[in-house]
Design a protein around this motif. Structure first.
Motif, PDB file in Angstrom:
ATOM      1  N   ASP A 177      37.404  11.669  32.700  1.00  0.00           N
ATOM      2  CA  ASP A 177      36.416  12.749  32.737  1.00  0.00           C
ATOM      3  C   ASP A 177      36.437  13.350  34.130  1.00  0.00           C
ATOM      4  O   ASP A 177      35.713  12.927  35.013  1.00  0.00           O
ATOM      5  CB  ASP A 177      35.031  12.184  32.402  1.00  0.00           C
ATOM      6  CG  ASP A 177      33.980  13.262  32.296  1.00  0.00           C
ATOM      7  OD1 ASP A 177      34.357  14.439  32.308  1.00  0.00           O
ATOM      8  OD2 ASP A 177      32.801  12.932  32.205  1.00  0.00           O
ATOM      9  N   SER A 210      32.911  15.941  35.626  1.00  0.00           N
ATOM     10  CA  SER A 210      31.708  15.232  35.210  1.00  0.00           C
ATOM     11  C   SER A 210      30.489  16.134  35.288  1.00  0.00           C
ATOM     12  O   SER A 210      30.304  16.859  36.262  1.00  0.00           O
ATOM     13  CB  SER A 210      31.480  14.008  36.105  1.00  0.00           C
ATOM     14  OG  SER A 210      30.233  13.428  35.823  1.00  0.00           O
ATOM     15  N   ARG A 255      26.420  10.761  29.439  1.00  0.00           N
ATOM     16  CA  ARG A 255      27.704  10.076  29.620  1.00  0.00           C
ATOM     17  C   ARG A 255      27.892   9.021  28.532  1.00  0.00           C
ATOM     18  O   ARG A 255      28.993   8.871  27.988  1.00  0.00           O
ATOM     19  CB  ARG A 255      27.744   9.415  30.998  1.00  0.00           C
ATOM     20  CG  ARG A 255      29.124   8.834  31.362  1.00  0.00           C
ATOM     21  CD  ARG A 255      30.162   9.923  31.411  1.00  0.00           C
ATOM     22  NE  ARG A 255      31.462   9.429  31.786  1.00  0.00           N
ATOM     23  CZ  ARG A 255      31.933   9.430  33.033  1.00  0.00           C
ATOM     24  NH1 ARG A 255      31.195   9.882  34.016  1.00  0.00           N
ATOM     25  NH2 ARG A 255      33.149   9.000  33.277  1.00  0.00           N
ATOM     26  N   SER A 303      28.917  10.465  25.218  1.00  0.00           N
ATOM     27  CA  SER A 303      30.274  10.993  25.171  1.00  0.00           C
ATOM     28  C   SER A 303      31.325   9.892  25.355  1.00  0.00           C
ATOM     29  O   SER A 303      32.502  10.172  25.507  1.00  0.00           O
ATOM     30  CB  SER A 303      30.470  12.055  26.259  1.00  0.00           C
ATOM     31  OG  SER A 303      30.376  11.483  27.549  1.00  0.00           O
ATOM     32  N   ASP A 362      34.706  12.204  25.026  1.00  0.00           N
ATOM     33  CA  ASP A 362      35.308  12.524  26.317  1.00  0.00           C
ATOM     34  C   ASP A 362      35.959  11.297  26.947  1.00  0.00           C
ATOM     35  O   ASP A 362      37.012  11.390  27.570  1.00  0.00           O
ATOM     36  CB  ASP A 362      34.255  13.077  27.283  1.00  0.00           C
ATOM     37  CG  ASP A 362      33.698  14.411  26.819  1.00  0.00           C
ATOM     38  OD1 ASP A 362      34.438  15.149  26.142  1.00  0.00           O
ATOM     39  OD2 ASP A 362      32.523  14.702  27.117  1.00  0.00           O
ATOM     40  N   ASP A 363      35.290  10.165  26.841  1.00  0.00           N
ATOM     41  CA  ASP A 363      35.773   8.922  27.443  1.00  0.00           C
ATOM     42  C   ASP A 363      35.935   7.859  26.370  1.00  0.00           C
ATOM     43  O   ASP A 363      35.013   7.635  25.569  1.00  0.00           O
ATOM     44  CB  ASP A 363      34.798   8.420  28.507  1.00  0.00           C
ATOM     45  CG  ASP A 363      34.766   9.319  29.725  1.00  0.00           C
ATOM     46  OD1 ASP A 363      35.759   9.336  30.464  1.00  0.00           O
ATOM     47  OD2 ASP A 363      33.751  10.011  29.925  1.00  0.00           O
ATOM     48  N   CYS A 380      40.820   8.099  28.296  1.00  0.00           N
ATOM     49  CA  CYS A 380      40.451   9.490  28.589  1.00  0.00           C
ATOM     50  C   CYS A 380      39.761   9.539  29.944  1.00  0.00           C
ATOM     51  O   CYS A 380      38.887   8.739  30.226  1.00  0.00           O
ATOM     52  CB  CYS A 380      39.501  10.052  27.523  1.00  0.00           C
ATOM     53  SG  CYS A 380      40.295  10.436  25.966  1.00  0.00           S
TER      54      CYS A 380
END
Length: 244
Positions: free
Chosen positions: A10, A13, A27, A30, A113-114, A8
């Motif tokens: 981002d 950011s 970060r 996520s 997200d990641d 994934c």
């Protein structure tokens, strides 16, 4: 040799709008690391974290895996990073093992997200699917003939699957500080893979042994170490390129 797959990206950011410490915490919260090496579950082992949850009932009925259960079976780092790592060597051979893995990855993609996937260098029912759907792929190899042969085979396979439509970063692991002290030079590696800009991670046995024995990240042992600087530079370059 291992394959780390960033699945994934981002692009938007939030780090530009909040302070450095808050940005790092957000970060990390996520971000999820998925260890698909069920033979040894090394990602968890290196951090001295072991999943005690009995997966037997879920693997047989992967539809039982939902968001609430994902919170039960996860491992967490103080930084906020979530880790899914299970030692279950027979999983790739179980009738619904692949269904469980795909269900796990679907839910992880929904929640985070990641995502970073540690994909071992063995063929599994989900191996090709992960390679086909990843945004960023890192092939990590050591400077010996056997590892280079495996790395070249995997690099060729990914190019056949994806063409030039995916970013592949080649990483020479455990190289000595001066390239002439290794068995292969940078130019020789570029000829072997027929690819430029091969990255490298310096050999630092003391740093990695200390991190392993204390169950912490190398950056938590010495953030100024060359190994950590190599990693930071490599990932920063990939993230910057992804956002262009």
């Amino acid at each position: 040799m291992r394959t780390s797959t960033r699945v994934c990206s981002d692009v938007n950011s939030p780090e530009t709008a909040i302070s450095g410490t808050e940005a790092q915490a957000e970060r990390a919260a996520s971000t999820c690391l998925v260890d698909l090496d069920f033979q040894s579950a090394n990602c968890g082992a290196y951090l001295n974290q072991f999943n005690q949850f009995d997966l037997a009932g879920i693997i047989g009925q992967p539809e039982r895996l939902d968001v609430e259960l994902m919170d039960v079976i996860k491992l967490s780092r103080p930084s906020g990073l979530t880790l899914y790592s299970f030692e279950r060597p027979q999983l790739p051979f179980e009738p619904r093992g692949a269904d469980f893995v795909f269900r796990l990855l679907d839910l992880v993609a929904y929640r985070f997200d990641d995502i970073v996937i540690d994909l071992p260098n063995i063929e599994t029912p989900w191996h090709e699917s992960v390679l086909r759907t990843s945004d960023e792929i890192f092939i990590v190899f050591e400077l010996n003939v056997a590892s280079l042969r495996q790395g070249k085979r995997l690099y060729k396979k990914i190019r056949e699957l994806r063409g030039n439509g995916v970013s592949i970063t080649l990483v020479a692991n455990k190289h000595k500080r001066k390239w002439f002290g290794n068995h292969f030079s940078r130019s020789e590696l570029e000829k072997i893979f027929k690819a430029p800009h091969i990255k490298s991670l310096v050999l630092d046995n003391a740093l990695l042994a200390d991190a392993l024995n204390r169950a912490i990240l190398p950056s938590e042992v010495d953030s100024r170490a060359r190994f950590n600087k190599d990693l930071k530079r490599m990932f920063k370059e990939r993230l910057d390129n992804a956002q262009r």
